[in-house]
Enzyme design. Structure first.
Site, PDB file in Angstrom:
ATOM      1  N   GLY A   1       0.922  -1.209  -0.022  1.00 30.63           N
ATOM      2  CA  GLY A   1      -0.030   0.034  -0.284  1.00 30.63           C
ATOM      3  C   GLY A   1       0.987   1.090  -0.062  1.00 30.63           C
ATOM      4  N   GLY A   2       1.116   1.744   1.195  1.00 24.34           N
ATOM      5  CA  GLY A   2       1.982   2.911   1.385  1.00 24.34           C
ATOM      6  C   GLY A   2       3.471   2.677   1.669  1.00 24.34           C
TER       7      GLY A   2
ATOM      8  N   ASP B   1      -0.931   7.755  12.852  1.00 28.59           N
ATOM      9  CA  ASP B   1       0.487   8.286  12.626  1.00 28.59           C
ATOM     10  C   ASP B   1       1.070   8.372  11.172  1.00 28.59           C
ATOM     11  OD1 ASP B   1       0.375   8.888  15.542  1.00 28.59           O
ATOM     12  OD2 ASP B   1       2.113   7.720  16.109  1.00 28.59           O
TER      13      ASP B   1
ATOM     14  N   GLY C   1      -6.710   5.148  14.705  1.00 26.91           N
ATOM     15  CA  GLY C   1      -6.253   6.393  14.381  1.00 26.91           C
ATOM     16  C   GLY C   1      -6.493   7.255  15.622  1.00 26.91           C
TER      17      GLY C   1
ATOM     18  N   ARG D   1      -1.944 -12.299   3.880  1.00 24.87           N
ATOM     19  CA  ARG D   1      -2.001 -13.868   4.118  1.00 24.87           C
ATOM     20  C   ARG D   1      -3.470 -14.548   3.572  1.00 24.87           C
ATOM     21  NH1 ARG D   1       1.667 -16.781   7.158  1.00 24.87           N
ATOM     22  NH2 ARG D   1       1.067 -18.432   5.942  1.00 24.87           N
TER      23      ARG D   1
ATOM     24  N   TYR E   1       1.528   3.611  24.606  1.00 24.79           N
ATOM     25  CA  TYR E   1       2.417   3.565  23.190  1.00 24.79           C
ATOM     26  C   TYR E   1       3.794   4.140  23.675  1.00 24.79           C
ATOM     27  CZ  TYR E   1       3.683   4.989  18.442  1.00 24.79           C
ATOM     28  OH  TYR E   1       3.959   5.041  17.090  1.00 24.79           O
TER      29      TYR E   1
END
Length: 557
Positions: A140-141, A207, A224, A273, A477
């Protein structure tokens, strides 16, 4: 159809695009702070990565037969095997990835990158890959930091990276239901722009938002920054289409169903997968009339966390509930610019007030709480939260900190790269736990990381914030950093990374809240979901993909 030239990629050696980087020149407190806590001189000359031409790029193993099959399906222009394309698609952006790629430790990179334009072409690519008994890895990105994009180092079959960047459109919006069909390759800014033009938002801002895609969010169970209001991607995703060996899986966009074990849930977090996600139907919301993020101070971490728990159990419904521990708060202060931001609300008058209250400023914790909706709703929510904050000894400091939070919220990966250029290893690990286990987990993780620094004989720093509050618990986090010593930096990194991850397991957390399993966290999977759970997951993968052609080695080996 979108042209291949419209597909954006991050730079091969770090986060973001060329020309965008972090700088400490306008942050006078940062260099002394970093020197103090990890003994790294930010003013010393940086060590940029080697020139791309100096990388030892393994030759492509693409066969003539597979080349012809892929070109026949997509056209020659969309079947690319240049060294740069192959390297860009070889890794995500974890610290391990960046250290290795900068050392020209490339191992098994893709033999070819393909750029399909639609689902039919993805089906054709799938058929060609299976016929050649090759490996297919969706891309993707490229922002993943859990090792979810890398081919196994001992893979002898041909490796095809399937870049979904041309599938970047919002296909339709069901305005009556608040549902949008969006192609899986759409990056965060692209899909929000398209939704915003029609007055809608998906409300999902991880992020990695600038450089991550809808399909990647689904494949890794992303969260998010505003998940307190909108939910994580598992809550937002109502249906999806997935190209698999032998057919295309499709689920219906219904609010709830009792159709046996949830196929939708099986795809969420499957990391390629179980097939290639081509599109999803997601919940969207009208753009709010008002949105504001307010800064708060708490005298210490314990009372700040207790306030977040109280908010989660109250009638208040903020969109963001985040609090940094004292170490992360100190780091935030160190990144402030001259005469801007923090200096405006950390005035001498405010400091004097806090000291009169008996606060130890080194234990003070900075919190951000966000609100959105109608002006009346926002005002009511702020009033509810203000009472809870005050009851836990906190104080509001206005919208200035929140504005800075919005400006800086996607900058953290650039700081990591900036430190890496100067010999420091920095990374993150996140988990979730119930409220009753949250503080013991925090204490255990900090203690284990500090012991790992001592084991390495380095000066290190660990800090944490709470985010993503839930009824029963929250996400923690952690960020850690230290100056690399002599020897293998990846081995040194493993000592610290393993310490924090094992702490999560030993203190009743999960191996990851939103960064996924990949290869980085797979060794802790049985501790997290039990051995029978691992066997069940493995059985599902084998049933769908008996030839292990789809991103093998991720989640379970």
């Amino acid at each position: 159809m979108p042209d291949i030239k419209t597909v954006q990629h991050m730079k091969w050696w770090g986060w973001g695009v060329d020309g965008v980087a972090f700088s400490h020149d306008d942050k006078p407190s940062l260099a002394p702070f970093v020197q103090k806590v990890i003994d790294v001189d930010l003013n010393a000359p940086a060590e940029p990565p080697m020139a791309f031409e100096d990388l030892a790029v393994p030759a492509s193993q693409l066969s003539e037969d597979l080349q012809k099959a892929l070109s026949g399906a997509l056209g020659d222009e969309y079947v690319v095997s240049t060294d740069l394309d192959r390297v860009v698609h070889a890794f995500g952006k974890s610290l391990r990835d960046l250290v290795r790629i900068r050392a020209s430790d490339l191992r098994r990179i893709p033999d070819v990158v393909v750029y399909p334009a639609d689902e039919a072409q993805i089906v054709a690519v799938m058929d060609a890959v299976l016929a050649a008994d090759a490996v297919l890895i969706p891309f993707g990105g490229g922002s993943n930091i859990a090792g979810s994009l890398e081919a196994p180092s001992d893979e002898t079959r041909q490796v095809v990276s399937l870049d979904l960047g041309r599938l970047n459109k919002v296909l339709s919006i069901d305005e009556e239901s608040g549902l949008a069909r969006i192609q899986a390759g759409a990056l965060g800014p692209d899909l929000e722009k398209q939704l915003g033009e029609r007055g809608w938002t998906m409300g999902h801002f991880p992020d990695s938002f600038t450089h991550s895609s809808l399909g990647g969010w689904i494949a890794t169970r992303s969260s998010g920054m505003q998940s307190d209001k909108f939910g994580d991607i598992a809550d937002i995703t109502r249906a999806m289409r997935v190209v698999q060996p032998g057919g295309t899986l499709a689920t219906r966009a219904v609010p709830v169903t009792s159709s046996g074990p949830s196929v939708r849930e099986m795809i969420l977090g499957s990391e390629g997968r179980l097939g290639v996600i081509t599109e999803a139907t997601v919940q969207v919301h009208r753009k709010p009339e008002k949105r504001v993020v307010i800064g708060y101070f708490f005298p210490d971490w314990k009372r700040g966390v207790a306030a977040m728990q109280a908010i989660s159990a109250s009638d208040a419904t903020p969109s963001i509930t985040r609090i940094s521990d004292s170490r992360e708060t100190q780091f935030s202060f160190a990144t402030r610019k001259v005469s801007k931001g923090f200096s405006k609300f950390m005035s001498s008058a405010l400091i004097a007030v806090l000291k009169r209250r008996g606060w130890d400023l080194e234990q003070m914790c900075l919190s951000f709480i966000g609100y959105e909706g109608s002006a009346e709703h926002v005002a009511r929510q702020r009033k509810l939260v203000k009472k809870i904050v005050a009851a836990h000894g906190g104080i509001g400091v206005g919208e200035g900190p929140g504005a800075l939070y919005d400006q800086k919220k996607f900058d953290t990966p650039y700081i990591r790269d900036f430190l890496l250029d100067r010999g420091a290893l920095a990374d993150v690990s996140e988990t979730s736990a119930s409220w009753s286990h949250l503080m013991p987990l925090y204490d255990t993780a900090v203690e284990r990381v500090q012991k790992s620094f001592a084991q390495l004989g380095v000066k290190g720093w660990v800090m944490c914030h709470l985010s993503h509050s839930y009824h029963s618990g929250a996400c923690l986090y952690f960020t850690f950093a230290f100056k690399a010593g002599e020897g293998d930096p990846v081995a040194q990194y493993d000592v610290v990374k393993s310490a924090v991850q094992q702490a999560f397991m030993d203190a009743n957390g999960t191996l990851s809240h939103h960064h996924a399993v990949g290869t980085e966290h797979s060794r802790w999977l049985a501790d997290d979901i039990s051995e029978p759970g691992v066997q069940m997951v493995s059985g599902i993968f084998t049933a769908v993909d008996p030839g292990r052609n789809l991103n093998p080695g991720k989640i379970v080996s």
